[in-house]
Design a protein around this motif. Structure first.
Motif, short mmCIF file in Angstrom:
data_model
loop_
_atom_site.label_atom_id
_atom_site.label_comp_id
_atom_site.label_asym_id
_atom_site.label_seq_id
_atom_site.Cartn_x
_atom_site.Cartn_y
_atom_site.Cartn_z
N LEU A 33 0.83 -1.20 0.00
CA LEU A 33 0.00 0.00 0.00
C LEU A 33 0.87 1.26 0.00
O LEU A 33 0.59 2.22 -0.71
CB LEU A 33 -0.94 0.01 1.20
N ALA A 34 1.93 1.25 0.80
CA ALA A 34 2.83 2.40 0.85
C ALA A 34 3.62 2.54 -0.45
O ALA A 34 3.98 3.64 -0.85
CB ALA A 34 3.80 2.26 2.02
N LEU A 99 1.28 -13.85 -4.36
CA LEU A 99 1.12 -12.65 -5.17
C LEU A 99 1.85 -11.46 -4.55
O LEU A 99 2.49 -10.67 -5.26
CB LEU A 99 -0.36 -12.33 -5.35
N GLN A 100 1.75 -11.35 -3.24
CA GLN A 100 2.46 -10.27 -2.54
C GLN A 100 3.96 -10.38 -2.73
O GLN A 100 4.65 -9.37 -2.96
CB GLN A 100 2.16 -10.31 -1.04
N SER A 101 4.48 -11.59 -2.64
CA SER A 101 5.92 -11.79 -2.79
C SER A 101 6.40 -11.31 -4.16
O SER A 101 7.46 -10.69 -4.27
CB SER A 101 6.28 -13.27 -2.60
N GLY A 102 5.62 -11.60 -5.19
CA GLY A 102 5.97 -11.12 -6.52
C GLY A 102 5.95 -9.61 -6.61
O GLY A 102 6.84 -8.99 -7.21
N ARG A 106 9.05 -6.89 -7.25
CA ARG A 106 9.02 -5.80 -8.24
C ARG A 106 9.39 -4.47 -7.59
O ARG A 106 10.14 -3.68 -8.15
CB ARG A 106 7.65 -5.70 -8.88
N LEU A 107 8.84 -4.22 -6.41
CA LEU A 107 9.16 -2.96 -5.71
C LEU A 107 10.64 -2.89 -5.33
O LEU A 107 11.25 -1.83 -5.39
CB LEU A 107 8.32 -2.82 -4.45
N ALA A 113 4.28 -1.14 -7.82
CA ALA A 113 3.43 -2.25 -7.40
C ALA A 113 2.04 -2.08 -7.99
O ALA A 113 1.54 -0.97 -8.10
CB ALA A 113 3.35 -2.34 -5.89
N LYS A 114 1.43 -3.18 -8.36
CA LYS A 114 0.05 -3.16 -8.80
C LYS A 114 -0.82 -3.46 -7.58
O LYS A 114 -0.45 -4.26 -6.73
CB LYS A 114 -0.19 -4.23 -9.86
#
Length: 137
Positions: A33-34, A99-102, A106-107, A113-114
């Motif tokens: 989120l951040a 999904l979060q790990s991916g 990316r971040l 982030a999407k």
């Protein structure tokens, strides 16, 4: 040590792993989120979070699955609807973590982030899992 003697230890290990896993999933969600805002501090933070995820959150998830499976086998609970419902929620939570790990990866390398649509289900899923595990309706 009999299976009956091991049960409280399996349960304690399962709960400890589940708490660490859920804490990691919530932390990942907060960072994602951040990370929607482009800031200089997000890349080093996500790199640290990736290390935490690899060392703590992912092993805790695997431990929760292993100890939980041991509890379900020892209790003969697989045919019960409450456990099947709990397993659906746990699979969903594990998928959200993947999904979060991916997105964290990316971040960490500097991409944006999407937004994750399933992230809003984390807290309700955890509450439902706890209720199902304790009440066993």
């Amino acid at each position: 040590m009999t299976l009956a003697d091991a049960y409280p230890w399996l349960k304690a290990a399962h709960v400890a792993c589940a708490l660490l896993f859920v804490g990691g999933v919530v932390a990942n969600n907060l960072i994602l989120l951040a990370g929607r805002a482009t800031t200089d501090w997000i890349v080093p933070l996500t790199q640290a979070l990736r290390r935490w995820d690899r060392v703590v959150t992912t092993p805790a998830m695997l431990g929760a699955w292993a100890f939980g499976s041991g509890l379900a086998v020892s209790g003969g609970w697989f045919p019960y609807g409450w456990l099947q419902a709990k397993l659906v929620l746990v699979v969903m939570l594990s998928a959200v973590h993947g999904l979060q790990s991916g997105q964290i990866r990316r971040l960490a390398i500097g991409y944006g982030a999407k937004p994750l649509r399933g992230a809003v289900l984390i807290v309700p899923a955890v509450i439902a899992i706890a209720v199902l595990a304790v009440v066993k309706p």
